[in-house]
Design a protein around this motif. Sequence first.
Motif, PDB file in Angstrom:
ATOM      1  N   UNK A  83     -21.251   2.231   8.319  1.00 25.47           N
ATOM      2  CA  UNK A  83     -20.335   1.099   8.245  1.00 25.47           C
ATOM      3  C   UNK A  83     -21.072  -0.221   8.023  1.00 25.47           C
ATOM      4  N   UNK A  86     -21.822  -0.404   4.339  1.00 29.70           N
ATOM      5  CA  UNK A  86     -20.627  -0.779   3.589  1.00 29.70           C
ATOM      6  C   UNK A  86     -20.360  -2.274   3.733  1.00 29.70           C
ATOM      7  N   UNK A  92     -18.428   3.553  -1.565  1.00 25.77           N
ATOM      8  CA  UNK A  92     -18.499   4.801  -2.305  1.00 25.77           C
ATOM      9  C   UNK A  92     -17.160   5.539  -2.325  1.00 25.77           C
ATOM     10  N   UNK A  94     -15.764   9.854  -2.639  1.00 28.13           N
ATOM     11  CA  UNK A  94     -16.283  11.161  -2.261  1.00 28.13           C
ATOM     12  C   UNK A  94     -15.944  12.201  -3.320  1.00 28.13           C
ATOM     13  N   UNK A  98     -11.611  12.297   0.112  1.00 30.14           N
ATOM     14  CA  UNK A  98     -11.429  12.103   1.548  1.00 30.14           C
ATOM     15  C   UNK A  98     -10.549  10.887   1.783  1.00 30.14           C
ATOM     16  N   UNK A  99      -9.278  11.051   1.511  1.00 31.04           N
ATOM     17  CA  UNK A  99      -8.340   9.966   1.820  1.00 31.04           C
ATOM     18  C   UNK A  99      -7.826  10.175   3.233  1.00 31.04           C
ATOM     19  N   UNK A 107      -1.803   1.666   3.027  1.00 32.89           N
ATOM     20  CA  UNK A 107      -2.610   1.654   4.256  1.00 32.89           C
ATOM     21  C   UNK A 107      -4.025   2.158   3.994  1.00 32.89           C
ATOM     22  N   UNK A 110      -5.831  -0.707   2.805  1.00 29.54           N
ATOM     23  CA  UNK A 110      -6.000  -1.746   3.818  1.00 29.54           C
ATOM     24  C   UNK A 110      -7.184  -1.436   4.735  1.00 29.54           C
ATOM     25  N   UNK A 111      -7.466  -0.151   4.920  1.00 29.59           N
ATOM     26  CA  UNK A 111      -8.639   0.212   5.725  1.00 29.59           C
ATOM     27  C   UNK A 111      -9.907  -0.374   5.101  1.00 29.59           C
ATOM     28  N   UNK A 114     -10.966  -3.658   6.351  1.00 33.55           N
ATOM     29  CA  UNK A 114     -11.314  -3.774   7.768  1.00 33.55           C
ATOM     30  C   UNK A 114     -12.582  -4.590   7.983  1.00 33.55           C
ATOM     31  N   UNK A 115     -13.614  -4.269   7.201  1.00 37.02           N
ATOM     32  CA  UNK A 115     -14.891  -4.932   7.471  1.00 37.02           C
ATOM     33  C   UNK A 115     -14.928  -6.347   6.903  1.00 37.02           C
ATOM     34  N   UNK A 174      -9.812   1.976  -2.825  1.00 33.30           N
ATOM     35  CA  UNK A 174     -10.151   1.809  -1.412  1.00 33.30           C
ATOM     36  C   UNK A 174     -11.578   1.309  -1.266  1.00 33.30           C
ATOM     37  N   UNK A 175     -12.470   1.860  -2.083  1.00 34.55           N
ATOM     38  CA  UNK A 175     -13.858   1.409  -2.021  1.00 34.55           C
ATOM     39  C   UNK A 175     -13.963  -0.047  -2.478  1.00 34.55           C
ATOM     40  N   UNK A 178     -13.409  -2.976  -0.039  1.00 41.28           N
ATOM     41  CA  UNK A 178     -14.452  -3.458   0.860  1.00 41.28           C
ATOM     42  C   UNK A 178     -15.281  -4.561   0.205  1.00 41.28           C
TER      43      UNK A 178
ATOM     44  N   UNK C 289     -15.746   5.665   8.465  1.00 44.89           N
ATOM     45  CA  UNK C 289     -17.010   4.962   8.657  1.00 44.89           C
ATOM     46  C   UNK C 289     -17.532   4.469   7.309  1.00 44.89           C
ATOM     47  N   UNK C 292     -16.436   1.200   6.204  1.00 40.37           N
ATOM     48  CA  UNK C 292     -16.883   0.018   6.920  1.00 40.37           C
ATOM     49  C   UNK C 292     -16.314  -0.174   8.310  1.00 40.37           C
TER      50      UNK C 292
END
Lengths: 266, 302, 413
Positions: A83, A86, A92, A94, A98-99, A107, A110-111, A114-115, A174-175, A178, C289, C292
């Motif tokens: 994390x 990232x 990245x 996968x 891996x959703x 959503x 939106x994850x 997060x960072x 999603x990537x 970030x 993870x 992030x």
Amino acid sequence: MVMESNKLLEVTGLTMDFGGLRAIDQVDFSISAGEIVALIGPNGAGKTTVFNCITGIYEPTAGDVVIHAPGLAPRRINGMRANRITSLGMARTFQNIRLFPAMTVLENIMIGRHCRTSTTILDAILRTRKSVRERHETIEESYRLLAKVGLAEVANEFSANLAYGAQRRLEIARALATAPFLLLLDEPAAGMNPQETRELDELIVRIRADEQVAILLIEHDMKLVMNISDRIYVMEYGKGIAQGTPREIKENPRVIEAYLGEEVHA
Amino acid sequence: MDSEYFFELLCGGLVKGSIYALIALGYTMVYGIIQLINFAHGEIYMIGAFVAFIVSGVLTLTGYGGPTVLLLAAVIAIIYAAAYGYTLEKIAYRPLRAAPRLSPLISAIGASIFLTNYVQLAQTPDFLPFPELITDFDFMEPFSRYVSSVDLVILVVTTLTMIALTVLIKYTRVGKAMRATQQDAVMARLVGINVDRVISATFIIGSALAAIAGVLIASRTGQINSAIGFMAGIKAFTAAVLGGIGNIPGAVLGGLVLGIAETLGAGYISSAYEDVFAFGLLVLILVLRPAGLLGKAVKQKV
Amino acid sequence: MTHFKRSLVIGLWFMFLALPLMVVRVNTLNHEIEWRWANMLWLGFCAFALAWFWRASTERRAARQALGVAAGRPLLAKLSWAQRLSDDPALSRRLLLIVAAAALIFPWVVSTSQNFYHVNIMVSALIFVVLGLGLNITVGLAGLLDLGYIAFFAVGAYTYALLARNFDLGFWTCLPLGGIMAMFFGIVLGFPILRLRGDYLAIVTLGFGSITKIVLENSEELFGGAAGIAGIPRPDLFGLVLDGREKSLYSYYIVLALVALTIFVTNRLKNSRIGWAWMALREDEIACVAMGVDMARTKLSAYALGAFWAGLVGVIFAAHNNFINPDSFTFMDSAMILSMVVLGGMGSILGVIIAALALKLLPEYLRAVAEYRMLVFGAVMVLMMIFRPQGLISNLRRKYERAPADESDGHGK
Ligand SMILES: Nc1ncnc2c1ncn2[C@@H]1O[C@H](COP(=O)(O)OP(=O)(O)OP(=O)(O)O)[C@@H](O)[C@H]1O
Ligand SMILES: [Mg+2]
């Protein structure tokens, strides 16, 4: 030759052992700003393991992974938690998608934010002004990225209900959420039909331009690779066996040998 | 005096540990093959003990006695435990093969609660006196301070059982199929192994071992109850983790280490906290060395 | 083999299984054997009937699906009433008002000055609602299977009992302290174990729960041992003297307020950055993870927050009962709370409330259910995992509004 200061990621002597198996052996490569670089090689060559080592999923056995995040001093990131890496700006996708299946498409994206947000538990409970603003920004940014990959219509569907190609694009979005400076794509075209692959081709190029990211790409679809990459690295049995422009790679006898029987020419 | 006390404890720990090892084998075999903590395994052991109790009760009350009763009770207990283990897998775990990892675990916890209460309702919630099926041997008289006759039987039987299990796994078809499935279930299926049947066989063998443990421990403690499976299950699981879950020699080693540690802790520190030592050991091993004493750390493929 | 024959075999198999345990009962005291053959026949028949029915119904369903696909009709997912409720904030707000009003009036309707039995039962049911909602954060939202949750309840209860006995502290002072204490324990215990894989985490928490109980049972001077602690003061209300019924009513409103607070907080968290991270962690740890999310911090917050609610309501439990002992904090209680979450639907606030009330109230009012309570809990956990792993109220799709003027949340329940 690319200027030294433009380097985003420099990997030297990367080695990874699983028990007795050496999955990667002394691999070197680098990526500079604005580049699309491909990493190719036959099945089991160790490409995904390279991704896992540089994104902190595994800790490499040996070697140096150094990133030059824009505006920050160069950093060696071996063994750093995934994390942290990232949030430093490397994101990245996968190979085996891996959703988050029981969350909606929106959503899922939106994850990724997060960072880049900092609402705390207390902020969320009290619904402070900051949390409202961040929430709003998160939703807006997520919709923007969804539109970019062409999934805005299905924003409220469960991600598990999407078709295969759409799931791959969702992973890319999603990537991107970030806010990376380097995007790592692991076989983004796998399982896509020719039409979807062609669209992906455009999408990747467009993402590089719009989001200002460099892209490192693992892919078996040679046509896609040859079309969009600036440079290509080739791996076989864990070792780097060649590097160069698409044209050079196409003519490299070692590469042709490694891909014996497979289609390299596109 | 002091060393004598220590030796006494050591022997007690060894006996207890060998029983834990028997139950732990069932955990470890199942985990090795389907990566499931078979939470209801302790209940299979309890059911084994109950069936033995019932069979021996019926036989004793109808006028039989002696070692035949013990043998018959043990055999029927093994058959029934195996049958329950087999049915348990079919109903509670097989439909969940492809489910997220926690689903079968929750199902296992449910099955464990169900079986405990099933026996409690069908039989009794009270403690029952388990008949003394193993009579004292005369030649054990001089050693009785350390090892009672029952203990001797336990040590001999567990040793023999483990040898038999080793032979079974090393040299028989089922055993080879089990090892292949443990290494790579997909590959095993590709080379023509019926993985479903291997899993069933694993449950049957594990349950049979648990039943043997159930009969032995009930003979030693002299009483049984529908709740004994819970603690025994946790302890055996601890033993399995201690040795490295999925690792068969590890389960035996873990069982012995746990049995001895627990008995020493109870003997030197406080017997009220006997179970705390086991749990403490479990927590410590999981936090410090989750792969266990003999296990290898594996990285999840991504 | 035909369905009939197969089902017959299943019936016979279960009769075989039932033979020793359900038929024979050896009475060692007066040396009698009781034979209960009827049990075996019943079980065999039920197993046969179920198996037969089951096969027929799966076949029919498969046929219908094949038909639907053949006709080119996609299998439309039916919108559940819960989803409709969640999509319509006005409707759900109205329903919430009605339920709230009913909850407020409830004790006055069912109790008289002599008889307030029902109020007391409702208090203990609501205590379990809070426990269910608390565990819902840990298990349902963050996917951390906690099998020793009841220990945090015990921490809260004993915190109040001890502070009241030894330092004469009042209920209202102890209420937050109980929650904080439980949270503290949650963090201290949680820290080393959160790196563990899901199933190992479950077993370790089970270990913690059991250790807690053993320690409580065995330290006489500190925790009162197996006998527990008696004479715990009831909640105080500005020093007023309350009669029996008023005390119960007071407890009722306190725990009701706590239920409301728990719902409010969980709902807000669920629809925030924190809650999204919890759910993502539950869905796929590695992906989460890699996107992030700080795993340790996210897990710890879910674990500690779950513990916090258990601690709070533990204080209320101790105050309401006047008396606590270790028997209220067994593994079976942890398992019961877990089955509430499983039955209600992982992460669903409404589902967990309904499940908690059902699982707690049914045994109180139906004696027949009471006897088979744990048997049913066990079966429910297995059956839910097989047939409806998403719980009674399945995972709802939350929608997020874009318009800047509209700050409404996802109004998901
Ligand atoms: N976690 C792991 N444990 C043990 N071995 C592993 C692990 N991950 C990868 N390997 C092994 O490392 C080697 C390289 O695998 P990797 O997945 O990196 O190949 P790849 O180049 O991505 O192949 P593909 O094109 O099929 O995706 C393989 O032999 C694989 O079995
Ligand atoms: Mg790969």
